[in-house]
Each structure stands twice: as structure tokens, then as C-alpha cells.
Design an enzyme around this catalytic site. Structure first.
Site, PDB file in Angstrom:
ATOM      1  N   ARG A 166       0.811  -1.232   0.000  1.00  0.00           N
ATOM      2  CA  ARG A 166       0.000   0.000   0.000  1.00  0.00           C
ATOM      3  C   ARG A 166       0.837   1.271   0.000  1.00  0.00           C
ATOM      4  NH1 ARG A 166      -2.879  -3.125   3.517  1.00  0.00           N
ATOM      5  NH2 ARG A 166      -4.742  -4.028   2.562  1.00  0.00           N
ATOM      6  N   LYS A 191       2.955  11.696 -10.777  1.00  0.00           N
ATOM      7  CA  LYS A 191       2.208  10.772 -11.637  1.00  0.00           C
ATOM      8  C   LYS A 191       3.048   9.533 -11.895  1.00  0.00           C
ATOM      9  CE  LYS A 191      -0.346  13.878 -14.648  1.00  0.00           C
ATOM     10  NZ  LYS A 191      -0.562  14.076 -16.098  1.00  0.00           N
ATOM     11  N   GLU A 215      10.254  20.043 -23.869  1.00  0.00           N
ATOM     12  CA  GLU A 215       9.435  20.327 -22.670  1.00  0.00           C
ATOM     13  C   GLU A 215       9.943  21.588 -21.958  1.00  0.00           C
ATOM     14  OE1 GLU A 215       6.707  18.585 -22.199  1.00  0.00           O
ATOM     15  OE2 GLU A 215       7.045  16.586 -23.052  1.00  0.00           O
ATOM     16  N   LYS A 261       7.584  23.692 -13.259  1.00  0.00           N
ATOM     17  CA  LYS A 261       6.677  22.546 -13.127  1.00  0.00           C
ATOM     18  C   LYS A 261       6.164  22.450 -11.679  1.00  0.00           C
ATOM     19  CE  LYS A 261       5.143  18.078 -14.050  1.00  0.00           C
ATOM     20  NZ  LYS A 261       5.234  16.780 -14.658  1.00  0.00           N
ATOM     21  N   GLU A 281      -4.665  17.833 -11.119  1.00  0.00           N
ATOM     22  CA  GLU A 281      -4.963  18.084 -12.516  1.00  0.00           C
ATOM     23  C   GLU A 281      -6.422  18.409 -12.756  1.00  0.00           C
ATOM     24  OE1 GLU A 281      -3.695  14.960 -15.191  1.00  0.00           O
ATOM     25  OE2 GLU A 281      -2.618  16.459 -16.342  1.00  0.00           O
ATOM     26  N   ARG A 291      -3.065  22.858 -14.259  1.00  0.00           N
ATOM     27  CA  ARG A 291      -2.038  21.888 -14.654  1.00  0.00           C
ATOM     28  C   ARG A 291      -2.205  21.521 -16.130  1.00  0.00           C
ATOM     29  NH1 ARG A 291      -0.024  16.905 -10.727  1.00  0.00           N
ATOM     30  NH2 ARG A 291       1.469  15.970 -12.139  1.00  0.00           N
ATOM     31  N   ASN A 299      -0.102  20.851 -20.926  1.00  0.00           N
ATOM     32  CA  ASN A 299      -0.422  20.119 -22.152  1.00  0.00           C
ATOM     33  C   ASN A 299      -0.253  20.963 -23.404  1.00  0.00           C
ATOM     34  OD1 ASN A 299      -1.004  17.734 -20.867  1.00  0.00           O
ATOM     35  ND2 ASN A 299      -3.147  18.274 -20.539  1.00  0.00           N
ATOM     36  N   HIS A 318       0.501  19.373 -26.681  1.00  0.00           N
ATOM     37  CA  HIS A 318       0.255  17.937 -26.504  1.00  0.00           C
ATOM     38  C   HIS A 318      -1.025  17.434 -27.172  1.00  0.00           C
ATOM     39  CE1 HIS A 318       3.623  18.200 -23.810  1.00  0.00           C
ATOM     40  NE2 HIS A 318       3.551  16.919 -23.486  1.00  0.00           N
ATOM     41  N   HIS A 368      -0.080  14.437 -29.253  1.00  0.00           N
ATOM     42  CA  HIS A 368      -0.591  13.072 -29.074  1.00  0.00           C
ATOM     43  C   HIS A 368      -1.202  12.541 -30.370  1.00  0.00           C
ATOM     44  CE1 HIS A 368      -0.845  13.799 -24.471  1.00  0.00           C
ATOM     45  NE2 HIS A 368       0.270  13.164 -24.781  1.00  0.00           N
ATOM     46  N   HIS A 393       8.426  11.347 -28.161  1.00  0.00           N
ATOM     47  CA  HIS A 393       7.375  12.197 -27.596  1.00  0.00           C
ATOM     48  C   HIS A 393       7.740  13.683 -27.725  1.00  0.00           C
ATOM     49  CE1 HIS A 393       4.331  13.653 -24.811  1.00  0.00           C
ATOM     50  NE2 HIS A 393       5.290  14.245 -24.115  1.00  0.00           N
TER      51      HIS A 393
HETATM   52  N1  LIG Z   1       4.967  10.814 -14.848  1.00  0.00           N
HETATM   53  C1  LIG Z   1       4.932  11.903 -15.581  1.00  0.00           C
HETATM   54  O1  LIG Z   1       4.483  12.962 -15.153  1.00  0.00           O
HETATM   55  C2  LIG Z   1       5.490  11.845 -16.979  1.00  0.00           C
HETATM   56  C3  LIG Z   1       5.686  13.031 -17.690  1.00  0.00           C
HETATM   57  C4  LIG Z   1       6.238  12.951 -18.962  1.00  0.00           C
HETATM   58  C5  LIG Z   1       6.569  11.725 -19.508  1.00  0.00           C
HETATM   59  N2  LIG Z   1       6.346  10.588 -18.797  1.00  0.00           N
HETATM   60  C6  LIG Z   1       6.695   9.266 -19.348  1.00  0.00           C
HETATM   61  O2  LIG Z   1       8.090   9.220 -19.521  1.00  0.00           O
HETATM   62  C7  LIG Z   1       8.402   8.268 -20.529  1.00  0.00           C
HETATM   63  C8  LIG Z   1       9.495   8.827 -21.406  1.00  0.00           C
HETATM   64  O3  LIG Z   1      10.609   9.102 -20.620  1.00  0.00           O
HETATM   65  P1  LIG Z   1      12.046   9.411 -21.262  1.00  0.00           P
HETATM   66  O4  LIG Z   1      11.911  10.325 -22.421  1.00  0.00           O
HETATM   67  O5  LIG Z   1      12.923   9.801 -20.136  1.00  0.00           O
HETATM   68  O6  LIG Z   1      12.428   8.033 -21.928  1.00  0.00           O
HETATM   69  P2  LIG Z   1      13.176   6.691 -21.471  1.00  0.00           P
HETATM   70  O7  LIG Z   1      13.032   6.415 -20.056  1.00  0.00           O
HETATM   71  O8  LIG Z   1      12.722   5.671 -22.445  1.00  0.00           O
HETATM   72  O9  LIG Z   1      14.697   7.009 -21.823  1.00  0.00           O
HETATM   73  C9  LIG Z   1      15.046   7.318 -23.163  1.00  0.00           C
HETATM   74  C10 LIG Z   1      16.259   6.523 -23.636  1.00  0.00           C
HETATM   75  O10 LIG Z   1      17.430   7.070 -23.025  1.00  0.00           O
HETATM   76  C11 LIG Z   1      18.203   6.031 -22.403  1.00  0.00           C
HETATM   77  N3  LIG Z   1      18.849   6.667 -21.256  1.00  0.00           N
HETATM   78  C12 LIG Z   1      18.253   7.132 -20.131  1.00  0.00           C
HETATM   79  N4  LIG Z   1      19.131   7.820 -19.401  1.00  0.00           N
HETATM   80  C13 LIG Z   1      20.317   7.775 -20.046  1.00  0.00           C
HETATM   81  C14 LIG Z   1      21.610   8.317 -19.794  1.00  0.00           C
HETATM   82  N5  LIG Z   1      21.846   9.111 -18.753  1.00  0.00           N
HETATM   83  N6  LIG Z   1      22.594   8.029 -20.667  1.00  0.00           N
HETATM   84  C15 LIG Z   1      22.354   7.283 -21.767  1.00  0.00           C
HETATM   85  N7  LIG Z   1      21.159   6.775 -22.071  1.00  0.00           N
HETATM   86  C16 LIG Z   1      20.151   7.017 -21.225  1.00  0.00           C
HETATM   87  C17 LIG Z   1      17.209   4.949 -22.103  1.00  0.00           C
HETATM   88  O11 LIG Z   1      17.835   3.691 -22.017  1.00  0.00           O
HETATM   89  C18 LIG Z   1      16.263   5.048 -23.294  1.00  0.00           C
HETATM   90  O12 LIG Z   1      16.779   4.346 -24.383  1.00  0.00           O
HETATM   91  C19 LIG Z   1       7.117   7.975 -21.265  1.00  0.00           C
HETATM   92  O13 LIG Z   1       6.694   6.676 -20.937  1.00  0.00           O
HETATM   93  C20 LIG Z   1       6.141   9.008 -20.710  1.00  0.00           C
HETATM   94  O14 LIG Z   1       4.818   8.513 -20.653  1.00  0.00           O
HETATM   95  C21 LIG Z   1       5.818  10.629 -17.555  1.00  0.00           C
HETATM   96 ZN   LIG Z   2       5.185  15.814 -22.673  1.00  0.00          ZN
END
Ligand SMILES: NC(=O)c1ccc[n+]([C@@H]2O[C@H](COP(=O)([O-])OP(=O)(O)OC[C@H]3O[C@@H](n4cnc5c(N)ncnc54)[C@H](O)[C@@H]3O)[C@@H](O)[C@H]2O)c1
Ligand SMILES: [Zn+2]
Length: 359
Positions: free
Chosen positions: A121, A143, A185, A227, A237, A241, A245, A248, A252, A264
Site C-alpha cells: 500500500r 504521476k 518540454e 513545473k 490536474e 495543470r 499540455n 500535446h 498526441h 514524444h
Molecule cells: N509521470 C509523468 O508525469 C510523466 C511526464 C512525462 C513523460 N512521462 C513518461 O516518460 C516516458 C518517457 O521518458 P524518457 O523520455 O525519459 O524516456 P526513457 O526512459 O525511455 O529514456 C530514453 C532513452 O534514453 C536512455 N537513457 C536514459 N538515461 C540515459 C543516460 N543518462 N545516458 C544514456 N542513455 C540514457 C534509455 O535507455 C532510453 O533508451 C514515457 O513513458 C512518458 O509517458 C511521464
Molecule cells: Zn510531454
């Protein structure tokens, strides 16, 4: 080290930003918890880089470390990956005080975060983002979640971390394309909230692109502060917030219409250009401001046109999750650099024309 505080009604935590924080994480975590164990859920691709130094400093600080690696692909952002974390921790008879540290990009942060939200939990979560996108966006705000075959991020929970540790030195090894996707972003944050920040980014974009460590620390701090402010004003949200977007709604649609072939951040860049053109066509934004926005996106090495899909396919994809409940498309549109407003009364031909400008 700079620390940006995130203050919410039922949680407050610091986002610690410093080059070399991975190597010094042990004492920082020790100051946050009296637990004796910690799980490090990490991107398997980072095994040769940061996982060793992190587990070393944690062990030196007196923690038993359970390391769980995972592949960071959208296809791995699933309940099955969460289950593997449950198994690893429950096999070690996990207890509620012992934290999970998420080391990686947004994928690891979302999956490990959801595991932390739900196992026993809820156990404490520490985010250690290693992508620019995760530092300025995904690790802040609480999130967490995973994908379902029906759509992205459909299963999840709000679970705020007890701390975020952002080591900007880890950005050195991030592939260029991923780095620029994170910049999208950052540009977004300034367009929705900070004209001065936008002007500074225009002036210093080359320092970002050459990954100047001092500049990256400032950039991350500035963006986390924006942020944090937006999230603090609307933790669940329900209102402003939604400004996050910006770019976005179109973004999307582009992601779906192109079957997630682009990153993305690249889709958000294209989406910001479309939203900017839409704002100009509605008479909400002066054309000179629009030119600055498009130019900065371009200088950041992000796409401003060129989508392997038709305008109709993009608009269709934008509407796909709205049709069922009869809701209208909502657009976050700039009224000047630094301010946005939400509109849900945009005519279909105006939307189509805006998409046509980025094909
Ligand atoms: N929770 C939230 O509020 C929120 C907000 C925006 C995005 N997201 C989510 O985040 C995800 C995307 O995250 P991301 O863009 O960080 O992608 P990711 O986690 O896939 O990382 C991108 C790539 O970079 C590589 N990588 C990561 N750190 C590295 C480093 N320091 N050196 C070398 N390689 C490295 C990873 O192996 C991967 O291939 C999506 O699933 C999205 O839905 C969540
Ligand atoms: Zn985004």
C-alpha cells in the site's frame, strides 16, 4: 547543490540538482530515511554507467541494496514489469519503510513509481532521473503508471516521491535525439509561464546543446521550478495543470497517427508549432511572437514540419479518445510568450489548417 521545493497539500519534497549526485547519493538518502534496505530499480542500459557507483555509495552509507534492472521501452511499461519488481522485493520480505529508488528516464520512473505506490500500500519513492525529460517533467508531480494495450498510461496512481535527485552529469551520455526531446518540454515551460526564461533560452541554447554542465544545472532548476509551481497550484490536474499540455493535443495526435515512430518530445515540438499557428490564425497571438517560438524550436534541433501522415489522419487521431464521450478537443494556446489560455471552441477547419502547416 540547488534544491527546488515542491510543496503540495499532503507532501513536500526537494528536487536536488547537482553534477555528481549519483556518486554522493548515499549520504543524501541516509539523511532522508532510517531504513536499512533500499531497492534500486534501474534502466538496464545504465548498468555499465551509473548503477555500480550508486549501489556503492548506498552500501557505504549502510544500506542493503536490492537492484532490479528493466528495459526502458514503451512496450515494457507494463503491469508485467511492475510484477517483476513486486517479486524481487517481496522475495526479500520488503517492509513499508524501505524506499525504492528509480534510476533512469521517465519509463523507469513511471514503472518503479507505480510499484512504490502499490506495494504494501505504498513505500517511499526516490526519483533519480537520468534523461532531461525525466529531470524537468516526469520525476516531478507524482504521476506514476503503466500502459495498457488499449492506450498509454491508462493504469496508474499519484504517488509523490520523498525526494528527487537529479545528477546533470548523467546527461553527458544521453543520445542527442533524446536530449533534444527533453528540450522541447523546457521550451514548453517558458512559453506557458516565463517570457524572461524564454529570452534566456534563446540566448543560451548553444550552451544547452553542448551540454555545458553549469548551464544544464541552471536549466533543470529553472524548469523544475516552473513545473513545481504549476503542480502545487493544481496537484490533481483539475485546472491550470492542463497548461502543461501545451503542444500535446496536436502532439498526441501526431504520435498516434505515426504509430509512435517519433519521440514524444519531437511530437510535442511539432504540436507546439501547430498550436502556435492556430493561435495566430485565431488572432490570439502576434505573428512576431509565433516566429520566435518556431525559430527557437528549430534552433534546438527539433522538427517544425515533416510528418509521415496526412492532416486528416492526425486530426482523426487527435479525436480518437474524445469521440466516445462526445467531448470537444481542448487546446492550450499562447496569447503571448509566457502566457496561455485553454480553448475548446476551435472550428474543425482551423484545426485542419494548423496541422497542414506542419506536414
Ligand atoms: N509521470 C509523468 O508525469 C510523466 C511526464 C512525462 C513523460 N512521462 C513518461 O516518460 C516516458 C518517457 O521518458 P524518457 O523520455 O525519459 O524516456 P526513457 O526512459 O525511455 O529514456 C530514453 C532513452 O534514453 C536512455 N537513457 C536514459 N538515461 C540515459 C543516460 N543518462 N545516458 C544514456 N542513455 C540514457 C534509455 O535507455 C532510453 O533508451 C514515457 O513513458 C512518458 O509517458 C511521464
Ligand atoms: Zn510531454
Amino acid at each position: 547543490m540547488s534544491i527546488v521545493m515542491v510543496s503540495l497539500p499532503d507532501a513536500a519534497y526537494g528536487v536536488n540538482i547537482r553534477a555528481g549526485l549519483v556518486d554522493g547519493a548515499g549520504p543524501v538518502l541516509r539523511s532522508l530515511t532510517d531504513a536499512t534496505r533500499v531497492a534500486v530499480v534501474h534502466d538496464a542500459a545504465l548498468t555499465g554507467h551509473y548503477v555500480g557507483p550508486l549501489t556503492d555509495t548506498l552500501r557505504t552509507a549502510g544500506f542493503d541494496v536490492v537492484a532490479v534492472g528493466m528495459a526502458s521501452q514503451e512496450t515494457e511499461k507494463t503491469i508485467a514489469s511492475v510484477q517483476r519488481i513486486y517479486d524481487a522485493l517481496l522475495d526479500h520480505r520488503w517492509d513499508r519503510r524501505s524506499p525504492i529508488v528509480a534510476l533512469g528516464g521517465g519509463i523507469v520512473g513511471d514503472v518503479a513509481g507505480f510499484a512504490a505506490a502499490t506495494i504494501l500500500r505504498g513505500v517511499p519513492l526516490v526519483q533519480m532521473p537520468t534523461t532531461l525529460l525525466a529531470m524537468v517533467d516526469a520525476s516531478v508531480g507524482g504521476k506514476t503508471g503503466v500502459n495498457h494495450r488499449v492506450g498509454k498510461n491508462l493504469i496508474g496512481a499519484f504517488h509523490q516521491p520523498i525526494a528527487v535527485l537529479a545528477d546533470v552529469r548523467t546527461l553527458r551520455t544521453l543520445p542527442d535525439r533524446e536530449f533534444r526531446a527533453g528540450l522541447a518540454e523546457c521550451i514548453k515551460h517558458d512559453i506557458i509561464r516565463d517570457a524572461d526564461g524564454f529570452a534566456r533560452l534563446e540566448q543560451h541554447i548553444h550552451r544547452a546543446l553542448t551540454r555545458n554542465e553549469d548551464y544544464l544545472a541552471q536549466l533543470v532548476e529553472h524548469n523544475v521550478a516552473i513545473k513545481a509551481r504549476v503542480v502545487a497550484a493544481d496537484p490533481f490536474e483539475q485546472g491550470e495543470r492542463a497548461h502543461l499540455n501545451f503542444g500535446h493535443t496536436f502532439g498526441h495526435g501526431i504520435e498516434r497517427a505515426t504509430d509512435y515512430a517519433m519521440l514524444h518530445g519531437e511530437c510535442v515540438a511539432l504540436g507546439m508549432v501547430a498550436a502556435t499557428q492556430l493561435a495566430v490564425s485565431l488572432g490570439m497571438l502576434p505573428a512576431v511572437q509565433a516566429r520566435r517560438i518556431v525559430s527557437l524550436i528549430e534552433r534546438a534541433g527539433l522538427p517544425v514540419r515533416g510528418i509521415p501522415a496526412s492532416a486528416a489522419a492526425v486530426v482523426d487521431a487527435m479525436q480518437s479518445d474524445k469521440k466516445s464521450d462526445g467531448k470537444r478537443l481542448r487546446f492550450v494556446l499562447p496569447t503571448r510568450i509566457g502566457a496561455v489560455t485553454v480553448r475548446d471552441d476551435v472550428q474543425p477547419d482551423a484545426i485542419m489548417n494548423a496541422v497542414s502547416t506542419i506536414l
